[in-house]
Each structure stands twice: as C-alpha cells, then as structure tokens.
Design a protein around this motif. Sequence first.
Motif, PDB file in Angstrom:
ATOM      1  N   SER A   1      17.211  27.710 -37.302  1.00  0.00           N
ATOM      2  CA  SER A   1      18.653  27.822 -37.513  1.00  0.00           C
ATOM      3  C   SER A   1      19.042  29.280 -37.662  1.00  0.00           C
ATOM      4  O   SER A   1      18.206  30.160 -37.917  1.00  0.00           O
ATOM      5  N   VAL A   2      20.337  29.533 -37.519  1.00  0.00           N
ATOM      6  CA  VAL A   2      20.882  30.872 -37.698  1.00  0.00           C
ATOM      7  C   VAL A   2      22.232  30.744 -38.378  1.00  0.00           C
ATOM      8  O   VAL A   2      22.954  29.757 -38.173  1.00  0.00           O
ATOM      9  N   ARG A   3      22.567  31.707 -39.217  1.00  0.00           N
ATOM     10  CA  ARG A   3      23.835  31.692 -39.930  1.00  0.00           C
ATOM     11  C   ARG A   3      24.774  32.753 -39.372  1.00  0.00           C
ATOM     12  O   ARG A   3      24.358  33.886 -39.111  1.00  0.00           O
ATOM     13  N   LEU A   4      26.034  32.376 -39.198  1.00  0.00           N
ATOM     14  CA  LEU A   4      27.091  33.288 -38.776  1.00  0.00           C
ATOM     15  C   LEU A   4      28.066  33.383 -39.938  1.00  0.00           C
ATOM     16  O   LEU A   4      28.697  32.387 -40.316  1.00  0.00           O
ATOM     17  N   LEU A   5      28.208  34.567 -40.520  1.00  0.00           N
ATOM     18  CA  LEU A   5      28.971  34.727 -41.747  1.00  0.00           C
ATOM     19  C   LEU A   5      30.047  35.792 -41.622  1.00  0.00           C
ATOM     20  O   LEU A   5      29.857  36.803 -40.928  1.00  0.00           O
ATOM     21  N   ALA A   6      31.155  35.558 -42.294  1.00  0.00           N
ATOM     22  CA  ALA A   6      32.208  36.563 -42.430  1.00  0.00           C
ATOM     23  C   ALA A   6      32.194  37.035 -43.877  1.00  0.00           C
ATOM     24  O   ALA A   6      32.643  36.319 -44.773  1.00  0.00           O
ATOM     25  N   LEU A   7      31.657  38.218 -44.119  1.00  0.00           N
ATOM     26  CA  LEU A   7      31.532  38.761 -45.465  1.00  0.00           C
ATOM     27  C   LEU A   7      32.210  40.117 -45.513  1.00  0.00           C
ATOM     28  O   LEU A   7      31.863  41.026 -44.753  1.00  0.00           O
ATOM     29  N   ASP A   8      33.200  40.242 -46.396  1.00  0.00           N
ATOM     30  CA  ASP A   8      33.969  41.492 -46.513  1.00  0.00           C
ATOM     31  C   ASP A   8      34.542  41.905 -45.163  1.00  0.00           C
ATOM     32  O   ASP A   8      34.516  43.083 -44.789  1.00  0.00           O
ATOM     33  N   ASP A   9      35.046  40.893 -44.415  1.00  0.00           N
ATOM     34  CA  ASP A   9      35.675  41.101 -43.116  1.00  0.00           C
ATOM     35  C   ASP A   9      34.693  41.659 -42.079  1.00  0.00           C
ATOM     36  O   ASP A   9      35.099  42.265 -41.089  1.00  0.00           O
TER      37      ASP A   9
END
Length: 241
Positions: free
Chosen positions: A121-129
């Motif tokens: 699996s892989v994670r796609l994240l929006a952190l601090d824009d």
Amino acid sequence: MTGTEELLPADLIGRRLLRVTTSWHHDAANDATLLHLWLHLEGLGPVRVHTPGTGLSLTVDQPHEPYSMAEYGNVSVLDDSPETPVTRFVGRQIRSVREIRYRDGRVDFAAGLTLLFPDGSVRLLALDDELVVAHDQHLGAVEAHLDEDVTIARAVQTCGGCPAQWDAWTTGGQYLYLRYRHGQGSVEAFPSEDPVHWGGEGPGLRSAWDDGTSGGEIDLTDFLAMAGLHLAPDAEVHPYR
C-alpha cells in the motif's frame, strides 16, 4: 472521462496503474519539493492528485509541461520517478481506497488516502498544504494523529456461500457490507445494515478485487486480509446459522 473532471476515491478502485508522473519544484539550491502527482489509470487516464487546501483533490487532467518561475526556481516533470514510492506499484490494480483522517483533539479532517494494491500500500497525504507520498509509518510525530477506520469490532455472517456475506461494524461505528462470490470480493459502506436506508447515499464502495477463482466461500479472516481490514482482538464474530 476528460478535462478536469472531479473523481471520488471509489472511482480508483479496480483500476490498473499504468504510469506515474510527478512535477517537482527546484529552488535556488536545487532542493526538490513534490508539487503534483498524476496516476495514469486504465480506463480513466491521468488522475491528478492535488492539495487545494485541506484534504486531497482527484481530477482527470493531463500533466503540465516543465516551466520556470523566475526567482522562485524551476518546475520539472518526470515519468515514473524512483523517488516516489507509488511507482513500485505500476502494473498493479488498486484493490482498496481508504480515507485517512487527522485528529489531534482540536481538529478532525480528511488528510488523505491509502491505496491498497495486491502486494502493498501507499499513502497520499495533504499535510500543511503539501503533498506527501509515503509507505509505512515514518512521518514522525504526526503519525500519532493519523487514523484509518479499518478495524472490525463486530461481524455477523448472513450467508455461508455463493455469496459469502457479512454485516460488519468498525470500531469507529461504520457499517460495512462484505460480499464474496465467483472469486470476487467487495466492501461497501452504508448508513446502516437495513437496505431500506441505503438509497444512493453513503460512502459506497471501499474495496473490490478478483482473486482469479470461481470460489463462493471464504473465511472471514482471509476476506479481511484481501480487503485491507482486520479484526479487533475482542471482536464479536457470529458465524452463519
């Protein structure tokens, strides 16, 4: 689908990843920061993963060309960049898409998605824009605030085979309908176990796969492993009667 069409996370399920394109901002010191990610998916085309603010935006859109930003540096565009963890899944199908929430006692918002493939699996994240693409937990202190509702607290088998199916509830209280028939499994989320209340509402499809068999029976533990779910240690499990 064409031209900046917004997608739901469920639209990615079952799609084969054909290629990955990334764009990178290079500053004066040539340090690179990921700007955009495009997942080229079978039957959809290039899907741009963007951070418009809070959360992620999924849009059918073509990758842009490289460009310069005067005193702000340059932007390069790469296909299948080895620096991006998602590229190792090129050629695989997306089996499941799970929401990741950020909770710290003050705020609670959708921070990204986990894409589950047959072999990882892989994670796609929006952190601090900023767009962050990551494998397993290695993001430091922020990990304590990231949550995925993937643990089953209660499961009731409502049919033993053809299809094998369960009503299930996560530790977060979400109802899930689990189904397996002709080698095909699926997980759908609905407001409750009563189909009268399903209608066209609810988060909908969470996971789907085909194991290449014509099977109609499957053990709950095996089903959950395929779907990227797991049982709580004290889970309440009721077999079919």
